[in-house]
Design a protein around this motif. Structure first.
Motif, PDB file in Angstrom:
ATOM      1  N   TYR A   1      -0.633 -14.121   2.808  1.00 33.20           N
ATOM      2  CA  TYR A   1       0.412 -14.124   3.720  1.00 33.20           C
ATOM      3  C   TYR A   1       1.049 -12.684   3.789  1.00 33.20           C
ATOM      4  CZ  TYR A   1       0.843 -19.024   4.596  1.00 33.20           C
ATOM      5  OH  TYR A   1       0.600 -20.075   5.025  1.00 33.20           O
ATOM      6  N   CYS A   2       0.634 -11.514   3.062  1.00 30.84           N
ATOM      7  CA  CYS A   2       1.092 -10.237   3.107  1.00 30.84           C
ATOM      8  C   CYS A   2       0.476  -9.732   4.630  1.00 30.84           C
ATOM      9  CB  CYS A   2       0.424  -9.292   1.869  1.00 30.84           C
ATOM     10  SG  CYS A   2       1.006  -7.742   2.032  1.00 30.84           S
ATOM     11  N   PRO A   3       1.456  -9.186   5.350  1.00 32.28           N
ATOM     12  CA  PRO A   3       0.871  -8.664   6.621  1.00 32.28           C
ATOM     13  C   PRO A   3       0.455  -7.161   6.412  1.00 32.28           C
ATOM     14  CG  PRO A   3       3.308  -8.642   6.375  1.00 32.28           C
ATOM     15  CD  PRO A   3       2.952  -9.318   5.216  1.00 32.28           C
ATOM     16  N   GLU A   4       0.693  -6.414   5.407  1.00 31.02           N
ATOM     17  CA  GLU A   4       0.162  -5.198   5.188  1.00 31.02           C
ATOM     18  C   GLU A   4      -1.117  -5.164   4.094  1.00 31.02           C
ATOM     19  OE1 GLU A   4       0.845  -2.717   6.980  1.00 31.02           O
ATOM     20  OE2 GLU A   4       2.222  -3.848   8.115  1.00 31.02           O
ATOM     21  N   ASN A   5      -1.548  -6.481   3.736  1.00 26.95           N
ATOM     22  CA  ASN A   5      -2.563  -6.401   2.682  1.00 26.95           C
ATOM     23  C   ASN A   5      -2.299  -5.271   1.670  1.00 26.95           C
ATOM     24  OD1 ASN A   5      -5.099  -7.328   1.976  1.00 26.95           O
ATOM     25  ND2 ASN A   5      -6.215  -5.594   2.573  1.00 26.95           N
ATOM     26  N   ALA A   6      -0.970  -5.533   1.228  1.00 30.25           N
ATOM     27  CA  ALA A   6      -0.402  -4.635   0.068  1.00 30.25           C
ATOM     28  C   ALA A   6      -0.530  -5.151  -1.121  1.00 30.25           C
ATOM     29  CB  ALA A   6       0.985  -4.059   0.315  1.00 30.25           C
ATOM     30  N   ILE A   7      -1.141  -6.497  -1.231  1.00 28.03           N
ATOM     31  CA  ILE A   7      -1.185  -7.218  -2.420  1.00 28.03           C
ATOM     32  C   ILE A   7      -2.644  -7.327  -2.752  1.00 28.03           C
ATOM     33  CG2 ILE A   7      -0.873  -9.333  -3.739  1.00 28.03           C
ATOM     34  CD1 ILE A   7       1.373  -9.462  -2.023  1.00 28.03           C
ATOM     35  N   GLU A   8      -2.966  -6.678  -4.075  1.00 23.29           N
ATOM     36  CA  GLU A   8      -4.403  -6.675  -4.605  1.00 23.29           C
ATOM     37  C   GLU A   8      -4.586  -7.734  -5.616  1.00 23.29           C
ATOM     38  OE1 GLU A   8      -5.003  -2.757  -5.843  1.00 23.29           O
ATOM     39  OE2 GLU A   8      -4.553  -1.788  -3.611  1.00 23.29           O
ATOM     40  N   VAL A   9      -5.500  -8.311  -5.672  1.00 21.36           N
ATOM     41  CA  VAL A   9      -5.918  -9.190  -6.930  1.00 21.36           C
ATOM     42  C   VAL A   9      -7.269  -8.985  -7.493  1.00 21.36           C
ATOM     43  CG1 VAL A   9      -6.211 -11.858  -7.370  1.00 21.36           C
ATOM     44  CG2 VAL A   9      -4.584 -11.285  -5.731  1.00 21.36           C
ATOM     45  N   ASN A  10      -7.548  -8.763  -8.703  1.00 16.43           N
ATOM     46  CA  ASN A  10      -8.432  -8.564  -9.534  1.00 16.43           C
ATOM     47  C   ASN A  10      -8.280  -9.205 -10.877  1.00 16.43           C
ATOM     48  OD1 ASN A  10      -9.380  -6.305  -7.883  1.00 16.43           O
ATOM     49  ND2 ASN A  10      -7.849  -4.759  -8.921  1.00 16.43           N
ATOM     50  N   ASP A  11      -9.429 -10.264 -11.097  1.00 15.22           N
ATOM     51  CA  ASP A  11      -9.635 -11.013 -12.185  1.00 15.22           C
ATOM     52  C   ASP A  11      -8.118 -11.543 -12.634  1.00 15.22           C
ATOM     53  OD1 ASP A  11     -11.918 -10.192 -12.577  1.00 15.22           O
ATOM     54  OD2 ASP A  11     -11.521  -8.341 -13.741  1.00 15.22           O
ATOM     55  N   GLU A  12      -7.587 -12.223 -11.327  1.00 18.12           N
ATOM     56  CA  GLU A  12      -6.273 -12.922 -11.472  1.00 18.12           C
ATOM     57  C   GLU A  12      -5.079 -12.013 -11.819  1.00 18.12           C
ATOM     58  OE1 GLU A  12      -6.472 -16.726 -13.512  1.00 18.12           O
ATOM     59  OE2 GLU A  12      -8.091 -17.432 -12.397  1.00 18.12           O
ATOM     60  N   GLU A  13      -5.302 -10.705 -11.764  1.00 18.92           N
ATOM     61  CA  GLU A  13      -4.070  -9.728 -12.110  1.00 18.92           C
ATOM     62  C   GLU A  13      -3.663  -9.482 -10.459  1.00 18.92           C
ATOM     63  OE1 GLU A  13      -3.467  -5.659 -14.176  1.00 18.92           O
ATOM     64  OE2 GLU A  13      -5.201  -6.195 -13.872  1.00 18.92           O
ATOM     65  N   VAL A  14      -2.360  -9.460 -10.481  1.00 14.24           N
ATOM     66  CA  VAL A  14      -1.863  -9.199  -8.837  1.00 14.24           C
ATOM     67  C   VAL A  14      -1.144  -7.818  -9.146  1.00 14.24           C
ATOM     68  CG1 VAL A  14      -0.256 -10.041  -7.371  1.00 14.24           C
ATOM     69  CG2 VAL A  14      -1.281 -11.616  -8.566  1.00 14.24           C
ATOM     70  N   LYS A  15      -1.549  -7.065  -8.219  1.00 16.17           N
ATOM     71  CA  LYS A  15      -0.794  -5.760  -8.237  1.00 16.17           C
ATOM     72  C   LYS A  15      -0.264  -5.490  -6.547  1.00 16.17           C
ATOM     73  CE  LYS A  15      -3.396  -3.384 -11.685  1.00 16.17           C
ATOM     74  NZ  LYS A  15      -4.394  -2.159 -11.800  1.00 16.17           N
ATOM     75  N   ILE A  16       0.622  -4.800  -6.587  1.00 11.64           N
ATOM     76  CA  ILE A  16       1.536  -4.684  -5.283  1.00 11.64           C
ATOM     77  C   ILE A  16       1.320  -3.043  -5.112  1.00 11.64           C
ATOM     78  CG2 ILE A  16       3.520  -4.492  -4.105  1.00 11.64           C
ATOM     79  CD1 ILE A  16       4.378  -6.789  -5.722  1.00 11.64           C
ATOM     80  N   ASP A  17       0.812  -2.565  -4.056  1.00  9.65           N
ATOM     81  CA  ASP A  17       0.555  -1.225  -3.583  1.00  9.65           C
ATOM     82  C   ASP A  17       1.792  -0.773  -2.855  1.00  9.65           C
ATOM     83  OD1 ASP A  17      -0.043   1.347  -2.729  1.00  9.65           O
ATOM     84  OD2 ASP A  17      -2.101   0.752  -2.122  1.00  9.65           O
ATOM     85  N   TYR A  18       2.879  -0.223  -3.600  1.00  2.00           N
ATOM     86  CA  TYR A  18       4.149   0.253  -2.873  1.00  2.00           C
ATOM     87  C   TYR A  18       4.043   1.046  -1.808  1.00  2.00           C
ATOM     88  CZ  TYR A  18       6.159  -2.951  -6.460  1.00  2.00           C
ATOM     89  OH  TYR A  18       6.653  -4.063  -7.222  1.00  2.00           O
TER      90      TYR A  18
END
Length: 84
Positions: free
Chosen positions: A43-60
Motif C-alpha cells: 500500500y505504500c504510495p511512494e514505494n519507500a518500503i523495501e523487503v529483503n529476506d523478510e526484513e522490512v526497511k523504510i527509505d526515509y
C-alpha cells in the motif's frame, strides 16, 4: 507476439521525487510485532518500503509520512512518530 511485461505498470521509488525533507511524521518499524504480511509494502504510495529476506526497511528519503503503512498494518508493527 506482445510481451506481457510491457503492459504491467511498475512503480518506481519515489516517482514524485524525494519527499522526506518535508515530512512531519515518520513510520517506526517494530520487527517483533511484524508477521510479514507485507501489506505496508503493497500500500505504500511512494514505494519507500523495501523487503529483503523478510526484513522490512523504510527509505526515509522517499517516505512522505502519509501513515498508510501504519493504518493498514494488522499487527501495529508500524507506528507514526513525529519528526524531531
Amino acid at each position: 507476439m506482445l510481451k506481457i511485461d510491457c503492459l504491467l505498470a511498475k512503480p518506481s521509488k519515489g516517482s514524485a521525487g524525494k519527499t522526506g525533507l518535508w515530512r512531519t511524521f515518520k513510520p517506526i518499524y517494530n520487527p517483533e510485532k511484524c508477521n510479514h504480511c507485507l501489506l505496508c509494502w503493497l500500500y505504500c504510495p511512494e514505494n519507500a518500503i523495501e523487503v529483503n529476506d523478510e526484513e522490512v526497511k523504510i527509505d526515509y528519503e522517499y517516505c512522505k509520512g502519509c501513515g498508510i503503512c501504519a493504518k493498514i498494518c494488522p499487527k501495529k508493527a508500524l507506528e507514526m512518530e513525529e519528526e524531531e
